[in-house]
Design a protein around this motif. Structure first.
Motif, PDB file in Angstrom:
ATOM      1  N   ALA A  11       0.830  -1.206   0.000  1.00 56.00           N
ATOM      2  CA  ALA A  11       0.000   0.000   0.000  1.00 56.00           C
ATOM      3  C   ALA A  11       0.868   1.261   0.000  1.00 56.00           C
ATOM      4  O   ALA A  11       0.569   2.224  -0.712  1.00 56.00           O
ATOM      5  CB  ALA A  11      -0.945  -0.001   1.206  1.00 56.00           C
ATOM      6  N   LEU A  12       1.922   1.270   0.793  1.00 56.34           N
ATOM      7  CA  LEU A  12       2.810   2.439   0.838  1.00 56.34           C
ATOM      8  C   LEU A  12       3.444   2.690  -0.530  1.00 56.34           C
ATOM      9  O   LEU A  12       3.524   3.847  -0.985  1.00 56.34           O
ATOM     10  CB  LEU A  12       3.894   2.249   1.904  1.00 56.34           C
ATOM     11  N   ILE A  13       3.863   1.635  -1.198  1.00 53.32           N
ATOM     12  CA  ILE A  13       4.471   1.792  -2.520  1.00 53.32           C
ATOM     13  C   ILE A  13       3.436   2.287  -3.530  1.00 53.32           C
ATOM     14  O   ILE A  13       3.691   3.245  -4.282  1.00 53.32           O
ATOM     15  CB  ILE A  13       5.121   0.467  -2.980  1.00 53.32           C
ATOM     16  N   LEU A  14       2.245   1.676  -3.541  1.00 50.46           N
ATOM     17  CA  LEU A  14       1.215   2.074  -4.510  1.00 50.46           C
ATOM     18  C   LEU A  14       0.745   3.514  -4.286  1.00 50.46           C
ATOM     19  O   LEU A  14       0.619   4.286  -5.248  1.00 50.46           O
ATOM     20  CB  LEU A  14       0.034   1.108  -4.456  1.00 50.46           C
ATOM     21  N   PHE A  15       0.500   3.874  -3.032  1.00 52.32           N
ATOM     22  CA  PHE A  15       0.071   5.244  -2.755  1.00 52.32           C
ATOM     23  C   PHE A  15       1.203   6.234  -3.008  1.00 52.32           C
ATOM     24  O   PHE A  15       0.971   7.356  -3.466  1.00 52.32           O
ATOM     25  CB  PHE A  15      -0.484   5.384  -1.337  1.00 52.32           C
ATOM     26  N   GLY A  16       2.429   5.831  -2.713  1.00 56.27           N
ATOM     27  CA  GLY A  16       3.574   6.687  -3.017  1.00 56.27           C
ATOM     28  C   GLY A  16       3.674   6.972  -4.505  1.00 56.27           C
ATOM     29  O   GLY A  16       3.879   8.113  -4.927  1.00 56.27           O
ATOM     30  N   ILE A  17       3.504   5.939  -5.318  1.00 63.00           N
ATOM     31  CA  ILE A  17       3.525   6.125  -6.770  1.00 63.00           C
ATOM     32  C   ILE A  17       2.374   7.025  -7.208  1.00 63.00           C
ATOM     33  O   ILE A  17       2.558   7.931  -8.026  1.00 63.00           O
ATOM     34  CB  ILE A  17       3.471   4.755  -7.486  1.00 63.00           C
ATOM     35  N   ALA A  18       1.183   6.798  -6.660  1.00 62.82           N
ATOM     36  CA  ALA A  18       0.023   7.629  -7.017  1.00 62.82           C
ATOM     37  C   ALA A  18       0.277   9.098  -6.679  1.00 62.82           C
ATOM     38  O   ALA A  18      -0.049   9.990  -7.483  1.00 62.82           O
ATOM     39  CB  ALA A  18      -1.226   7.126  -6.300  1.00 62.82           C
ATOM     40  N   PHE A  19       0.860   9.375  -5.517  1.00 65.03           N
ATOM     41  CA  PHE A  19       1.165  10.762  -5.156  1.00 65.03           C
ATOM     42  C   PHE A  19       2.166  11.371  -6.132  1.00 65.03           C
ATOM     43  O   PHE A  19       2.073  12.549  -6.468  1.00 65.03           O
ATOM     44  CB  PHE A  19       1.701  10.850  -3.730  1.00 65.03           C
ATOM     45  N   CYS A  20       3.107  10.572  -6.590  1.00 67.92           N
ATOM     46  CA  CYS A  20       4.089  11.063  -7.566  1.00 67.92           C
ATOM     47  C   CYS A  20       3.454  11.327  -8.935  1.00 67.92           C
ATOM     48  O   CYS A  20       4.020  12.071  -9.739  1.00 67.92           O
ATOM     49  CB  CYS A  20       5.238  10.066  -7.711  1.00 67.92           C
ATOM     50  N   LEU A  21       2.300  10.740  -9.188  1.00 68.22           N
ATOM     51  CA  LEU A  21       1.630  10.884 -10.486  1.00 68.22           C
ATOM     52  C   LEU A  21       0.548  11.962 -10.508  1.00 68.22           C
ATOM     53  O   LEU A  21      -0.245  12.019 -11.447  1.00 68.22           O
ATOM     54  CB  LEU A  21       1.017   9.538 -10.903  1.00 68.22           C
ATOM     55  N   LEU A  22       0.530  12.823  -9.507  1.00 70.12           N
ATOM     56  CA  LEU A  22      -0.497  13.873  -9.455  1.00 70.12           C
ATOM     57  C   LEU A  22      -0.475  14.752 -10.704  1.00 70.12           C
ATOM     58  O   LEU A  22      -1.529  15.064 -11.265  1.00 70.12           O
ATOM     59  CB  LEU A  22      -0.320  14.728  -8.192  1.00 70.12           C
ATOM     60  N   TYR A  23       0.696  15.136 -11.160  1.00 69.26           N
ATOM     61  CA  TYR A  23       0.783  15.999 -12.344  1.00 69.26           C
ATOM     62  C   TYR A  23       0.201  15.314 -13.580  1.00 69.26           C
ATOM     63  O   TYR A  23      -0.676  15.884 -14.240  1.00 69.26           O
ATOM     64  CB  TYR A  23       2.230  16.438 -12.576  1.00 69.26           C
ATOM     65  N   PRO A  24       0.619  14.082 -13.917  1.00 69.05           N
ATOM     66  CA  PRO A  24       0.008  13.429 -15.082  1.00 69.05           C
ATOM     67  C   PRO A  24      -1.504  13.208 -14.919  1.00 69.05           C
ATOM     68  O   PRO A  24      -2.256  13.314 -15.889  1.00 69.05           O
ATOM     69  CB  PRO A  24       0.738  12.093 -15.194  1.00 69.05           C
ATOM     70  N   LEU A  25      -1.954  12.902 -13.698  1.00 69.21           N
ATOM     71  CA  LEU A  25      -3.391  12.738 -13.476  1.00 69.21           C
ATOM     72  C   LEU A  25      -4.151  14.024 -13.798  1.00 69.21           C
ATOM     73  O   LEU A  25      -5.254  13.985 -14.338  1.00 69.21           O
ATOM     74  CB  LEU A  25      -3.670  12.319 -12.027  1.00 69.21           C
ATOM     75  N   SER A  26      -3.556  15.159 -13.469  1.00 66.41           N
ATOM     76  CA  SER A  26      -4.225  16.440 -13.736  1.00 66.41           C
ATOM     77  C   SER A  26      -4.279  16.756 -15.226  1.00 66.41           C
ATOM     78  O   SER A  26      -5.130  17.529 -15.664  1.00 66.41           O
ATOM     79  CB  SER A  26      -3.536  17.567 -12.969  1.00 66.41           C
ATOM     80  N   ILE A  27      -3.387  16.172 -15.998  1.00 66.42           N
ATOM     81  CA  ILE A  27      -3.433  16.360 -17.450  1.00 66.42           C
ATOM     82  C   ILE A  27      -4.527  15.474 -18.050  1.00 66.42           C
ATOM     83  O   ILE A  27      -5.306  15.910 -18.891  1.00 66.42           O
ATOM     84  CB  ILE A  27      -2.058  16.032 -18.084  1.00 66.42           C
ATOM     85  N   VAL A  28      -4.601  14.226 -17.574  1.00 69.85           N
ATOM     86  CA  VAL A  28      -5.577  13.267 -18.097  1.00 69.85           C
ATOM     87  C   VAL A  28      -7.002  13.634 -17.688  1.00 69.85           C
ATOM     88  O   VAL A  28      -7.926  13.545 -18.488  1.00 69.85           O
ATOM     89  CB  VAL A  28      -5.231  11.842 -17.608  1.00 69.85           C
ATOM     90  N   TRP A  29      -7.196  14.051 -16.443  1.00 71.24           N
ATOM     91  CA  TRP A  29      -8.533  14.369 -15.929  1.00 71.24           C
ATOM     92  C   TRP A  29      -8.469  15.640 -15.077  1.00 71.24           C
ATOM     93  O   TRP A  29      -8.509  15.590 -13.856  1.00 71.24           O
ATOM     94  CB  TRP A  29      -9.069  13.199 -15.114  1.00 71.24           C
ATOM     95  N   PRO A  30      -8.366  16.805 -15.727  1.00 78.27           N
ATOM     96  CA  PRO A  30      -8.202  18.049 -14.967  1.00 78.27           C
ATOM     97  C   PRO A  30      -9.350  18.355 -14.006  1.00 78.27           C
ATOM     98  O   PRO A  30      -9.116  18.861 -12.909  1.00 78.27           O
ATOM     99  CB  PRO A  30      -8.078  19.132 -16.032  1.00 78.27           C
ATOM    100  N   SER A  31     -10.590  18.037 -14.379  1.00 79.80           N
ATOM    101  CA  SER A  31     -11.709  18.380 -13.492  1.00 79.80           C
ATOM    102  C   SER A  31     -11.707  17.550 -12.218  1.00 79.80           C
ATOM    103  O   SER A  31     -12.335  17.924 -11.236  1.00 79.80           O
ATOM    104  CB  SER A  31     -13.047  18.217 -14.217  1.00 79.80           C
TER     105      SER A  31
END
Length: 131
Positions: A11-31
């Motif tokens: 869980a720590l690894i998966l959530f850590g990766i997700a937190f690192c992907l905030l910028y790409p997530l905002s490009i894919v789904w800005p709203s």
């Protein structure tokens, strides 16, 4: 079946990766992830949040090596995620323009807090039963 400590590490690894992907997530789904109009880099505030969450993500990944030695960081992640989700939910409800956050980052932060909180509680219970 996985041991509780292994699930916490995953869980720590998966959530850590997700937190690192905030910028790409905002490009894919800005709203669902960005709180401003235009590209993610158009907001100094958003870029600051991206930096903070990417840093937290890296430290969560590192904490997976020895969760017991990083309990404070994990509990900080749990409580700050709950507070952040609550504030964003209230702001989303007050602004129809930000309704996508009720399907994006608000439930994501609640998921982080619930999963890590449950794993930390069961880890503590398992450690107490073993002693």
């Amino acid at each position: 079946m996985f041991q509780r400590s292994t699930l916490l590490q995953i869980a720590l690894i998966l959530f850590g990766i997700a937190f690192c992907l905030l910028y790409p997530l905002s490009i894919v789904w800005p709203s669902g992830w960005a709180w401003h109009e235009g590209p993610p880099a158009a907001s100094h505030y958003f870029m600051m949040i991206v930096g903070v969450y990417a840093t937290l993500g890296i430290f969560l990944i590192r904490a997976a090596r020895d969760p017991a030695a990083n309990r404070s960081l994990i509990w900080f992640t749990i409580w700050s995620s709950l507070v952040h989700a609550a504030i964003m939910a209230a702001q989303s409800l007050g602004s129809p323009m930000h309704g996508g956050h009720m399907l994006g980052d608000v439930p994501a932060l609640l998921l982080v807090a619930i999963v890590l909180g449950w794993l930390m509680a069961t880890e503590r219970a398992g450690a107490a039963a073993a002693s």
